[in-house]
Every structure is written in C-alpha cells, then in structure tokens.
Scaffold this active site. Structure first.
Site, short mmCIF file in Angstrom:
data_model
loop_
_atom_site.label_atom_id
_atom_site.label_comp_id
_atom_site.label_asym_id
_atom_site.label_seq_id
_atom_site.Cartn_x
_atom_site.Cartn_y
_atom_site.Cartn_z
N GLU B 309 0.85 -1.21 0.00
CA GLU B 309 0.00 0.00 0.00
C GLU B 309 0.88 1.24 0.00
OE1 GLU B 309 -2.08 -0.77 3.71
OE2 GLU B 309 -3.34 -2.27 2.77
N CYS B 405 -10.14 0.01 8.38
CA CYS B 405 -9.69 1.36 8.66
C CYS B 405 -10.45 2.42 7.88
CB CYS B 405 -8.19 1.48 8.38
SG CYS B 405 -7.71 0.89 6.76
#
Lengths: 639, 639
Positions: B309, B405
């Site tokens: 990521e 998240c």
C-alpha cells in the site's frame, strides 16, 4: 496428397548451412555450450553457482560434499548433454563430445543398482524417493535424462547412455502404472520423453507408461492431495497449476504453469498422432485454439502471468508485465511440431515459426552468454525490474539464473532446428521452415539442398542434389499464413505437373531427378498487425512485422518515452538494410511518425500535448536488448 | 492581508445546511454510524466479524473470551467515537451519543490503573507492552483514542473521555522521550493526535512528545532494528516503508506506506506551523511537491503500489492496478488542511478539494453501507479482483473489511467537514471550500451564512447574518485553481473597497454589517485534462472534469470494452442534468465519440479496427460503482 502423419526426420540426416541460423548454431557450439559447461562446473566467476556437475561427482563417490541447487538441478546437465548431441553433427565438436562422455560416465557411476539416478534425492533425501512428485521434479529430471540419452543414441549410435536411461525408465515403470503405485508428475516432461524413448527402442512399455502418466492426470481423487508432501510450498488443491484440474481429454483452456502446459500438450499431441485417437486429438485442437487464439503474445510468448509463471484468462496479455517465459516459447515450438504430425496444417507451422524467430530467439543475447527468462513486450527502465509487480521484468539479459531452465532449453532447440524445419513421410518431404543446407530424406531417398537468405529475403531455392531411386514423391513447401503473395517455379518454370495447394502447403508431386529445382519466392512485405480489441493493452496500437519477424522500438533509436510515439495510419514503412556491430546484418524499419510533447511540467494540466514530427525506427524483436539498456516496446500507438 | 497562520475553527461553531454535503452528513448520522456501531458490536450477519466492542467488554471484565481481530482493532472504536462526536452537532443524534457514552464507560472500566488501554495487549500479550512498536500499532491506537477524546471534549464539553486519554498520554510520556526509553511508532498517528491534545489542554508535554516522536524518526541507529520484535512479519531494514529512512527534515520524496506517510506529514506540517520552523516547513513543501506533482492520481488518490500500500516512483500511476487507499486520500485531506495553516495558498485547498470530492467520496457507496479500500481509475470485471496483480482491485464495494480502517475514516472526515471548509485568524475568515450553512467565527465575531448548490453550480452566496462588533475584518474566499473565470460581487456590486487577490484567495476587507453579501460565481466549465507525458498509462488520453469533479465512464452507460472508445479532440462535451434513483441528482457529461470495432475474430490480424460513431457518457467519479458491476475508466483515449 493425403494428410499423412509426417514425422520429424533424423537430425543426422540434416546438414545446416544457413546464413541466418548457422550463426546461431555456431554460437551454440562455440560459445553457449562451452559457457554452459563452465557454468555447470562452477567455473564462471560472478555467475550464479550451479553445482550440477559437482552433485553428480558427489553421487558418484568422487567427491565429498552436499547437494547444491534446485530439486531439478540435474535437468540442466541433461539438457546440456542433449544439445551437445545435436551439435555433434557439426565440425569441431570433439572437445564438447569428450566432455559429454565424461559426464555420462559420471552418471553411470552415480546411478544406483536399481537404476535410480537423481542427485537431489540420492544426496539429500534418500529416504523420500518418489514421495513428492508434486514439487520435487523427480520424474521431470528423469524425462530430461531420457531425452538426452535418446538424442545421444540417435546422433552417436552409442548405447551406453541409452541403456542407462532405460534402466531408469524401467525402474519408474516397475513402480508406477495400473496395478502398481499411482502417481503423476508435478511438472510434465517424462511423458514426451517416454514417447521418444519408445520411438527409438520400440519397447511398448514406455509408450504405455507415457499414456498412463497422461491419462491419470486430472482424475479423482486428486493424486497430489494424497501425497505426503513434506516441503509443501505448493497447494495440491490448486489443481489448475499442474494441469491436474480435469482429465486431459476434457481440458479446453490452457491453465496453470505455462511450461508444464506446453510439455503436457506436446506429449498429448504426440500420443494422439501415434494412436490416431480422435478424442485426444480434439482436446489438443481445443487447447491449441485457446492458446493461439486467445492467450498468446504476438511474439509467440505464452503464460502472461508472473505469479506462478502461468496462463491467466483470455486476452489478458499485458505488455510491460508479461512473463512469457523463454521455456514456454520453446515448449510452444515443441507442441506445434507435434501438432503438425497430427494434422498437417500451416497454422501450426506459422505459430512454430512465430515463437521461434521472436519469443525463443529473443531469449538469448547475440553474445550467447546472456539470457532472458522473462520476455516482455514493453520495457521501461526505472519501472521494469524495480517497481512491485514488475520485479520479474529485466531490462537486460542476466548471465545466468539460479533456476537455469531457459538457457539450455534454447540451446537444445536451436541445435536441433532441422527437426522442426523438415518433416517426412513415405512419399513426401515437408519443408515447414526454410533452413539452408541439405536434408537427406531417409524415407524418400532424396536429398534436398536448400539455399536461402530467409528471413531477410523471401527466396528459397530447393534443389535435388541426390536421389536413390526413380519414383514419384512430393515436396510440400509451406506458404506462411502471413504471406499475401508468393510465386513457385519448378525448374525455372510455372509448375504444370501434379500440384496441390492445401492448408498452407504447396505440394509438387513428380519423379524428381538430380538438379531439379523448386524456387519459392515469398513476398516479404512489411505489415501492420492489429490485436483483437479484447486485448485491452493493444487497442489503438499496431505492431510491425516483416515476414516472420515482429519488430520493436528501442530507446537507442527512438529516445525515451516511446509511449508518446504515434504512427499515422497512412505513414509508409520503409526497409533499411543495416549492419551493426552489436546487432549484425539486419533489416530495420523506418517511418515518419509523431511524438507527443507536453508544454506543461504539471502533473495534470489543461494543455493538450502537441504532436511533433519524428522518425520512428524499429528493429527485429529478437535483437532487442543487445545494446545499451533502455526502453523497448512492440505495440505502437496508431493515429 | 498577510499570510496569517489561520487555524481550523471549532466544529461547534459551524452548522451545515448544504444541498450536496447534508446528504452525506445525514447518511453518516442515519446509516453509516449506526451501521458501523452494529459492525463493531458484531450484529450484522454476513459482514466481517469485528469483535472490537467485545474486546473492550472482555478487557473491562464484563465478558469472558479472547481478543479478536487486528492489533489495531481498538482504533475502529475510536474513529467511530470521533465521528459520533462530530455529528452530535446535528439533530437526532441522541441514541448515537448515548451509545458512545456507554462505549466510553467501557473504556474507563478497561483502562488499567497506570492509564494503559489497548485491548490487544491487555488480553493477548500483557507481558509484551511497548515492545513491538514497529508492527503492533500500540501508539497508533493511542493516537486515535486521543483524537476521539479531543473531539468529544470539543463537541460535548465533557471531560471524562479527555481525562482518560490524558492518563494514557501521560503513561506514554512517562515512558518515551529524551532521557527515557527510545521509541517511535511503526504507524504514525499519535504525533498529530498529541498536537491536537496539546491544543485543547495547553499541556506542553504533549507538544514536546509529539515533537520527539517526529524528530526521532529516521535517525540512527534504526530504532526498529533494535526492537525485539516477536511477530516479525515486517523487516525493520525496510526503513522506507515506515518513513524511517531519514530524519524527517531531510526527507524529500514520499516513501513507503501511503497512509502512514500522510499522517506523518500532517503532524509535520502542524508542528512546523506552530513552531514557525522554516526548515521543517521546507521539508513539508518538498514532500508536498513530490506527492502532488509526481505521485498523485487525478482523483487525489495516493499510494499507487498495491504491494505494501505504498508510494512507488515518480509518475508511476497505473490506473487498473491503482491502490490509492481511501484512508490515504483522507490523509491527504488532513495534510492539505495543515499545509494551509503553514502557508495560505490555494494550491493546498485545490488538492484538498480534489481528494475530498473524488478519492475520498468515491470510497463510500451512496447507501452508506459499502466501502472501497482501493480506488482504481480503471476497472475491468474478469481481470480486476481476479487475475494475479489485480487481486486488490474490487469492481464493487464490499460491506466491510477485516481491516476496517477506511469506513470510519470517511465517516469522521465527512462528519467534520466544516473544519476543512472554513478557517479563521484574528481579522480574517477563510472559505477554503464552499459549504452551505452558517459559520460563527469566534475569532472575528461574525457569522457567515452560505448558500450554494456547489459542486453542481458555481454560485456561492455569503451573507453576514450576525456580528458582535464593528471593526474591519476580511473574508478570504478561495478561487480554485481549476477555475478560469469568476466574478465576485459585494452587496451586488463590483467590489470597490479594500480588496486583495493573492495565492488563490480573494480577500475583501471591510467593516461588515448584518445583511452584507458576497456573491462568488465560479465558471463551472467542463475541461479536458491531460496528464504529464511521464505518466505512461495516460499519454494520449484525456480526463473530463467539471469544477472539482473528475468524471469517469461506466459500462452501464457505455457498454463493455471502454478502452476502445475514442474522444475526438474537437468533440463538444455537453452537460446533462440527471436524476437517477441510484445516483441521485447529478450532472452527467455527454459527447460524440468513436468506438473501435474489429472485423476480425483473430487474435492478430492485418485488418485495422474501424472507428464507428458512438455517444460517450460520463458520470462523476465519486458516483461510480453504485449501479451494476461493470467496467469503469477515468482516462479516455483522445484522437
């Protein structure tokens, strides 16, 4: 002419003297094989350690130490031996042959009494033989050993190595098969090898064992799930990966590891040809269509997925992240050759030629010392080989690999090119590819001498230079699918005699006499090729080809940011005869094009890029990466 | 007007009544937060189990059981609490607030005597507290708890939660810092949280601790390499991943995990603003330039690399394999907001707006129950989410994630939008974004009422609806960078008084009285945007925008194979006012285009595709994926 099942000729019956290919065959003899020998013997500083010969020496009791390398390290030796056999037809191979004899002798010493020979298991896990067929390449290594031994026997006439291989094959046969232990190899190879062994020995048990390994694949219960695999890096439930998802006769899309798939399909086609099994043939044809009509790069590269070196889905052919392993292109040549035996159609030879001149040949540097494992169709230094997702794409050919399957695979294919160029049956000689030199057809008693400057020129002259008896026979020459126009003269005149054009071959049937000539002239025009629009990455782009060669753009000629080059639809593509120190003599292509230029430094702006005039220069794909590292791309945006 | 350091206003001082945003704020209140509460309490069948509230109940001694979830599971609760605080400004939030009180009470019960609160370590590894800062998100969770507590205090005025957070912060402060134990968080977050805590408590130790965590980062010896990490899935030597490769003042390219980077840069900018530290500010500006000028999608998405990521390299912005995590776009909004405090320049607000209306808003479905973690700019069903290398790209928004998240991050951002839309300093009110409703500037004593139908229309009307005293002050309204022409009227006339245009803001300085109006009219023309040609994937393509909105093509409107659509350079783009059950009221774009059509089924052929006429229809990017799953693409090939 009927659809004979033609067969590959004996390599001994072929002398190669070809402007294009002799360079490569001599490179194999003079550089590649001696270099590979040094690699196998760990004599090249800075290259990946191989340990392959040392493993044999340890197994033979000549040295102390531990096994080094991959579970399939032995296969590197076998592939090298096979290639050495093939080049033994050439002058000046005495030293190589002598080395090969010594290696074979080592193998004899290493072979166990029951015929077992695999240094990984002998040295590292003697108690685990035949227990992890999924991961440990035991049958795969045996297959390569058998292929090498068959090649040695065919080329040298000696039987030492063949006998060694038969002892190993007999051991395998004594263990696996109906009524014995169940098993199939995780990596296919032994199937095609056993069929080769059967052809030279005529021992039916080898044929049957090949058939067993083929037909047992994909059946339930899943054999690999039953194995007590101890390394366990592979998930047996991923049956696609090993083409184990369905019985072979029911498979219709190419799945899993591409090299494995190619080796499997090669054996399937070979078996189908010998058994005239229509159901099995239909499976081969379905798989062929799937691969060549939906899952093959224009270079003949197959297996687009880097993860697992696999086939992915139809039309998924990314250029910059292609895997397209060299071995898979080699395997596609093997398979295509066997399809010709199943069904004489030029479409198989077309793909064989496409893979050979592009996907395979591009895998080796012109110095014979650097090799690609992965063959992308677009390279961008700074991204390729660096950014995650592109790690596998190398912008320059490395010297060698820890997993060294590709270099010796190229060597054995190019060294045995005659088998792919020629075919024969009782009553016909087939010219699938155009290879200068002499082919003595044992089945027809005619010797054909061929002279050509292919692929640079389209003239191929065939001449009867010897014949044993006067009887009618055919010469079938292939007319490539890419060729829009050609002419064919027999003894300098239009052919007026028996003559047939079918499925990409022109057959001339006559009583040939010495001095008869057949002159084929293929029009070698430059073409713009378009991919099916389902190939996302290529929509709006064109690729340039000339004859069998696919072209590409390199940074050395076109500068950076080749993605900003545009080739107008109407722009004439001109041929350029070139002579380059690094690339040799070749024909380049040049055209007036456009280059997008941005006036803004901003990441995003309202200012459209301007298109300025530029020349676009393309080189044959197989020559890429022989100059300075830089960008490369095959597909060019067209306007 | 000087370059004041403006600050975010108190959210309590802002009432939102906005045609566009009230829909989302009400969605957050009525759907998203109740839904997230049910998720956190494991009450939604079929959704990923959360276990977050249950973990707290176990730690509080109210239930027996084991910890469930990620090491950062607690942070989901904190982010939800923070968002609930923000919406408490709205009507009808009594039940949510009551739930929040109960959760805060649970936290009080779970908090240990010394202030420690982290259910993962309390329940699973009580002996390993503070020993794996690299991987275990202990300080990260503390940061989110602190943010939630600050929000609660600011919105409710109650100090229970704030005191709880201070006990935890004091525990951390007692352990880490100069002369104490060395340490930095693996995932940044606590730095920005401690600065928020300092702002409400004025306790210098929190400011100092934030500074310590920031400045200690990237120094040698590598702290993470010294940790006795027990889980050890991360390699401490990969210092880039955690922005730990250099001291923060020396960093100049955005590296590593994008969300971590955004949270770090947010804290750096905040610290630099409060300390007027020019060196630190220069580092922030360098990083800002790198991100927004070389590593940001047109949607404001950042972190293009799926592996880790992460940020990759300059101009590497693949559309179909974009990562562009929702949380990273949220983080970019946070950072941009802090950059405005450092240097009042419209370029920061432009990026804030770009990320908000596109990268962030696209992360949530219009039903408030489905969320994207990954935000691609091109989706092709059959490839996206399926083929290796594309597994992370989902063509439809899932309900929830094991790593949850993003959804609560969207919720807390959209619920606190007023802080991003408005700014204030002594003597000036700043309108960074255009948000209907009323803002009571505590610093200037003026209440501004705003009416607008932005982003569909470009008219924004500001009106003084209340003021405490008569003194000169400024209203600074942003003129977006994308806006080529605008008009501004004060009380219906051209402004003739004190007036300044600078860095993307127009400031009108006068003694405001009730009923005064400022009318801004931004020309909302449709634009074609071009990427820098260094972005390989976008060369030759254009993206359509209108105002702050980026547009995209969806299969529902344009059919399959959108890569074959061409938009001629001269084709007029027409606006279409639409009302759609699933998409709501919006403006679509339509233009006459071309579609490539192939006449050949072959994989490769000499037949160029034909270009036939077709209409091309685009919808705002933030609305994509709310209809049937299908293709989507932002960049359109231009001819």
């Amino acid at each position: 002419m009927k659809n004979y099942i033609e067969t590959e000729p004996q390599l001994k019956a072929i002398e190669v003297k070809d402007k294009f290919w002799s360079f490569y065959q001599e490179l194999i003899r003079d550089v590649v094989l001696p270099y590979q020998e040094q690699i196998l013997k760990d004599e090249i500083p800075g290259a990946e350690k191989s340990g392959a010969i040392r493993n044999l020496r340890i197994a033979a009791g000549q040295e102390a130490g531990e096994f080094y390398g991959q579970v399939f390290q032995d296969s590197d030796v076998s592939k090298w031996l096979e290639a050495v056999s093939y080049v033994s037809n050439m002058e000046g191979t005495g030293r190589l042959e002598e080395s090969a004899r010594q290696v074979i002798h080592l193998m004899e010493l290493a072979q166990e009494d029951d015929g077992y020979l695999n240094t990984y298991f002998q040295l590292k896990e003697p108690e685990h033989k035949w227990q992890n067929l999924l991961e440990c390449h035991e049958l795969y290594c045996a297959g390569h050993l058998i292929e090498a031994a068959v090649a040695d026997y065919e080329m040298s006439g000696r039987s030492t190595f063949l006998n060694l291989a038969m002892r190993l094959a007999d051991l395998i046969d004594s263990r696996f098969g109906p009524g014995k232990v169940r098993g199939i190899p995780g990596h296919e190879e032994i199937e095609l090898a056993l069929l080769r062994l059967w052809r030279v020995t005529k021992e039916q048990r080898y044929f049957d064992l090949a058939g067993y390994f083929l037909e047992e694949r994909g059946t339930d219960p899943n054999y690999f799930a039953q194995e007590k695999s101890r390394k366990a890096w592979m998930d047996p439930a991923e049956r696609n990966y090993t083409q184990n998802h369905r019985p072979i006769r029911e498979q219709d899309t190419a799945e899993g590891h591409a090299v494995r798939a190619m080796y499997l399909y090669t054996a399937m086609a070979d078996l189908a040809a010998w058994t005239a099994d229509e159901e099995l043939k239909a499976a081969c044809v379905r798989l062929w269509k799937n691969v060549t009509e939906k899952r093959m790069y224009i270079t003949g590269g197959v297996g687009s997925g880097a993860k697992g070196e696999t086939f992915t889905v139809d039309y998924d052919l990314p250029n910059d992240r292609a895997y397209a392993e060299t071995c898979a292109a080699v395997g596609l040549v093997f398979w295509a050759r066997k399809m010709l035996g199943l069904d004489l159609s030029g479409k198989y030879a077309d793909v064989m030629e496409r893979a050979l001149y592009n996907g395979v040949l591009g895998g080796m540097g012109r110095d014979g010392r650097h090799f690609f494992y992965v063959n992308p169709l677009e390279v961008v230094p700074g991204i390729s080989g660096e950014v995650p997702g592109y790690e596998h794409v190398r912008p320059v050919r490395p010297k060698w690999y820890a997993c060294a399957c590709c270099p010796p695979n190229i060597a054995r294919l190019l060294a045995s090119l005659g088998k792919y160029a020629w075919g024969e049956s009782r009553g016909c000689v087939y010219s699938h590819l155009y290879l200068g030199g002499v082919f003595h057809s044992l089945q027809n008693g005619i010797s054909w001498k061929t002279v050509t400057d292919y692929p640079w020129e389209g003239r191929i002259q065939y001449e009867v230079c010897d014949h044993e008896k006067r009887e009618k026979s055919a010469l079938a020459v292939r007319i490539p699918g890419w060729c829009s126009s050609y002419s064919l003269l027999v003894n300098g005149r239009e052919c007026t005699e028996e003559y047939e054009v079918k499925d990409g071959y022109v057959s001339i049937i006559r009583e040939w006499t010495k001095g008869d000539t057949v002159s084929l002239h293929l029009c070698m025009e430059v073409k713009r090729i378009y991919a099916n629009l389902c190939v996302r990455e290529d929509a709006g782009c064109t690729a340039l080809t000339r004859g069998p060669l696919v072209y590409c753009l390199e940074e050395a000629d076109n500068g950076k940011r080749q993605n900003t080059l545009l080739l107008p639809a109407g722009s004439e593509i001109m041929e350029r005869q070139k002579s380059d120190e690094l690339l040799g003599d070749y024909i380049g292509l040049e055209a007036a094009g456009l280059r997008l230029q941005g006036d803004s430094e901003a990441l995003y702006s309202e200012t459209p890029p301007r298109a300025g005039g530029t020349m676009i220069y393309a080189v044959p794909y197989f020559l890429w990466g022989n100059r300075t590292a830089g960008e490369m791309r095959v597909w060019i945006r067209e306007t």
